[in-house]
Write a protein that holds these residues in place. Structure first.
Motif, PDB file in Angstrom:
ATOM      1  N   UNK A  27      50.766  23.528  53.035  1.00 41.19           N
ATOM      2  CA  UNK A  27      51.765  24.586  52.883  1.00 41.19           C
ATOM      3  C   UNK A  27      51.433  25.633  53.931  1.00 41.19           C
ATOM      4  N   UNK A  28      51.975  25.451  55.108  1.00 37.52           N
ATOM      5  CA  UNK A  28      51.525  26.166  56.294  1.00 37.52           C
ATOM      6  C   UNK A  28      51.489  27.670  56.087  1.00 37.52           C
ATOM      7  N   UNK A  29      52.511  28.250  55.486  1.00 41.08           N
ATOM      8  CA  UNK A  29      52.583  29.705  55.425  1.00 41.08           C
ATOM      9  C   UNK A  29      51.574  30.317  54.460  1.00 41.08           C
ATOM     10  N   UNK A  30      50.821  29.497  53.743  1.00 43.53           N
ATOM     11  CA  UNK A  30      49.784  30.025  52.864  1.00 43.53           C
ATOM     12  C   UNK A  30      48.389  29.949  53.487  1.00 43.53           C
ATOM     13  N   UNK A  31      48.309  29.426  54.695  1.00 46.77           N
ATOM     14  CA  UNK A  31      47.030  29.238  55.368  1.00 46.77           C
ATOM     15  C   UNK A  31      46.836  30.231  56.508  1.00 46.77           C
ATOM     16  N   UNK A  32      45.608  30.718  56.621  1.00 51.69           N
ATOM     17  CA  UNK A  32      45.190  31.381  57.846  1.00 51.69           C
ATOM     18  C   UNK A  32      44.954  30.292  58.886  1.00 51.69           C
ATOM     19  N   UNK A  33      45.292  30.606  60.121  1.00 49.35           N
ATOM     20  CA  UNK A  33      45.141  29.645  61.212  1.00 49.35           C
ATOM     21  C   UNK A  33      44.297  30.259  62.313  1.00 49.35           C
ATOM     22  N   UNK A  34      43.666  29.417  63.085  1.00 49.05           N
ATOM     23  CA  UNK A  34      42.866  29.979  64.162  1.00 49.05           C
ATOM     24  C   UNK A  34      42.391  28.945  65.144  1.00 49.05           C
ATOM     25  N   UNK A  35      41.641  29.467  66.117  1.00 48.23           N
ATOM     26  CA  UNK A  35      41.120  28.637  67.187  1.00 48.23           C
ATOM     27  C   UNK A  35      39.634  28.935  67.402  1.00 48.23           C
ATOM     28  N   UNK A  36      38.888  27.881  67.636  1.00 49.43           N
ATOM     29  CA  UNK A  36      37.527  27.963  68.114  1.00 49.43           C
ATOM     30  C   UNK A  36      37.467  27.212  69.439  1.00 49.43           C
ATOM     31  N   UNK A  37      36.390  27.438  70.165  1.00 50.52           N
ATOM     32  CA  UNK A  37      36.190  26.680  71.394  1.00 50.52           C
ATOM     33  C   UNK A  37      34.713  26.335  71.555  1.00 50.52           C
ATOM     34  N   UNK A  38      34.473  25.267  72.299  1.00 49.15           N
ATOM     35  CA  UNK A  38      33.102  24.855  72.575  1.00 49.15           C
ATOM     36  C   UNK A  38      33.001  24.383  74.009  1.00 49.15           C
ATOM     37  N   UNK A  39      32.151  25.063  74.751  1.00 49.95           N
ATOM     38  CA  UNK A  39      31.878  24.690  76.132  1.00 49.95           C
ATOM     39  C   UNK A  39      30.652  23.778  76.155  1.00 49.95           C
ATOM     40  N   UNK A  40      30.498  23.016  77.222  1.00 50.12           N
ATOM     41  CA  UNK A  40      29.334  22.128  77.319  1.00 50.12           C
ATOM     42  C   UNK A  40      28.031  22.899  77.148  1.00 50.12           C
ATOM     43  N   UNK A  41      27.127  22.354  76.393  1.00 49.12           N
ATOM     44  CA  UNK A  41      25.796  22.885  76.102  1.00 49.12           C
ATOM     45  C   UNK A  41      25.839  24.281  75.497  1.00 49.12           C
ATOM     46  N   UNK A  42      26.966  24.659  74.916  1.00 54.25           N
ATOM     47  CA  UNK A  42      27.060  25.940  74.221  1.00 54.25           C
ATOM     48  C   UNK A  42      27.482  25.708  72.780  1.00 54.25           C
ATOM     49  N   UNK A  43      27.203  26.699  71.947  1.00 48.44           N
ATOM     50  CA  UNK A  43      27.636  26.601  70.558  1.00 48.44           C
ATOM     51  C   UNK A  43      29.138  26.868  70.461  1.00 48.44           C
ATOM     52  N   UNK A  45      32.328  28.675  69.386  1.00 46.23           N
ATOM     53  CA  UNK A  45      32.548  30.099  69.162  1.00 46.23           C
ATOM     54  C   UNK A  45      33.985  30.374  68.729  1.00 46.23           C
ATOM     55  N   UNK A  46      34.121  31.387  67.909  1.00 49.94           N
ATOM     56  CA  UNK A  46      35.417  31.846  67.428  1.00 49.94           C
ATOM     57  C   UNK A  46      36.223  32.424  68.585  1.00 49.94           C
ATOM     58  N   UNK A  47      37.524  32.131  68.602  1.00 51.78           N
ATOM     59  CA  UNK A  47      38.401  32.671  69.633  1.00 51.78           C
ATOM     60  C   UNK A  47      39.406  33.653  69.035  1.00 51.78           C
ATOM     61  N   UNK A  48      40.183  33.180  68.072  1.00 52.69           N
ATOM     62  CA  UNK A  48      41.234  34.021  67.499  1.00 52.69           C
ATOM     63  C   UNK A  48      41.675  33.447  66.170  1.00 52.69           C
ATOM     64  N   UNK A  49      42.228  34.331  65.328  1.00 51.13           N
ATOM     65  CA  UNK A  49      42.773  33.891  64.051  1.00 51.13           C
ATOM     66  C   UNK A  49      44.000  34.717  63.717  1.00 51.13           C
ATOM     67  N   UNK A  50      44.802  34.164  62.830  1.00 50.14           N
ATOM     68  CA  UNK A  50      45.979  34.876  62.328  1.00 50.14           C
ATOM     69  C   UNK A  50      46.099  34.545  60.846  1.00 50.14           C
ATOM     70  N   UNK A  51      46.202  35.570  60.038  1.00 46.58           N
ATOM     71  CA  UNK A  51      46.273  35.366  58.591  1.00 46.58           C
ATOM     72  C   UNK A  51      47.667  34.890  58.193  1.00 46.58           C
ATOM     73  N   UNK A  52      47.786  34.535  56.934  1.00 47.82           N
ATOM     74  CA  UNK A  52      49.091  34.091  56.441  1.00 47.82           C
ATOM     75  C   UNK A  52      50.133  35.213  56.533  1.00 47.82           C
ATOM     76  N   UNK A  53      49.671  36.445  56.538  1.00 48.46           N
ATOM     77  CA  UNK A  53      50.590  37.581  56.632  1.00 48.46           C
ATOM     78  C   UNK A  53      50.752  38.083  58.059  1.00 48.46           C
TER      79      UNK A  53
END
Length: 115
Positions: A27-43, A45-53
């Motif tokens: 139920x897409x509109x009830x979920x927070x959505x976001x992005x992470x990224x991972x570069x080579x040999x790095x942990x 990391x959080x990039x961005x998020x958007x809440x359901x509101x």
């Protein structure tokens, strides 16, 4: 549940890309959505998020350059990336999260920024 990320590619420094993450099975509109990224040999990391509101949050490293948005009618979240730098090179993955539940993850999409 499926999360399908797309839009990655090779771009020159200073350029732009728009990532998309289409979803099904939630139920897409009830979920927070976001992005992470991972570069080579790095942990990862959080990039961005958007809440359901629609409240957004960004990593300091991308503030002012990246914009996250969502289209509840299309069950899709977007990441507009401008003024890209070589250090933005990574595999970008999207997620869907709802309180007290484990997040769902999509497969990554590669972003490569050439200097």
């Amino acid at each position: 549940v499926q999360l399908q990320a797309s839009g990655g590619g090779l771009v020159q420094a200073g350029g732009s890309l728009r990532l998309s993450c289409s979803t099904s099975g939630i139920t897409f509109d009830s979920y927070a959505m976001g992005w992470y990224r991972q570069a080579p040999v790095k942990q990862r990391e959080f990039v961005a998020s958007i809440s359901s509101s629609g409240v957004t949050d960004y990593a300091d490293s991308v503030k002012g350059r990246f914009t996250i948005s969502r289209d509840n009618a299309e069950n899709t979240v977007y990441l507009e990336m401008d003024s890209l730098k070589s250090e933005d090179t990574a595999v970008y993955s999207c997620y869907a999260h709802r309180f007290s539940e484990f997040p769902y993850w999509g497969q990554g999409t590669q972003v490569t920024v050439s200097s």
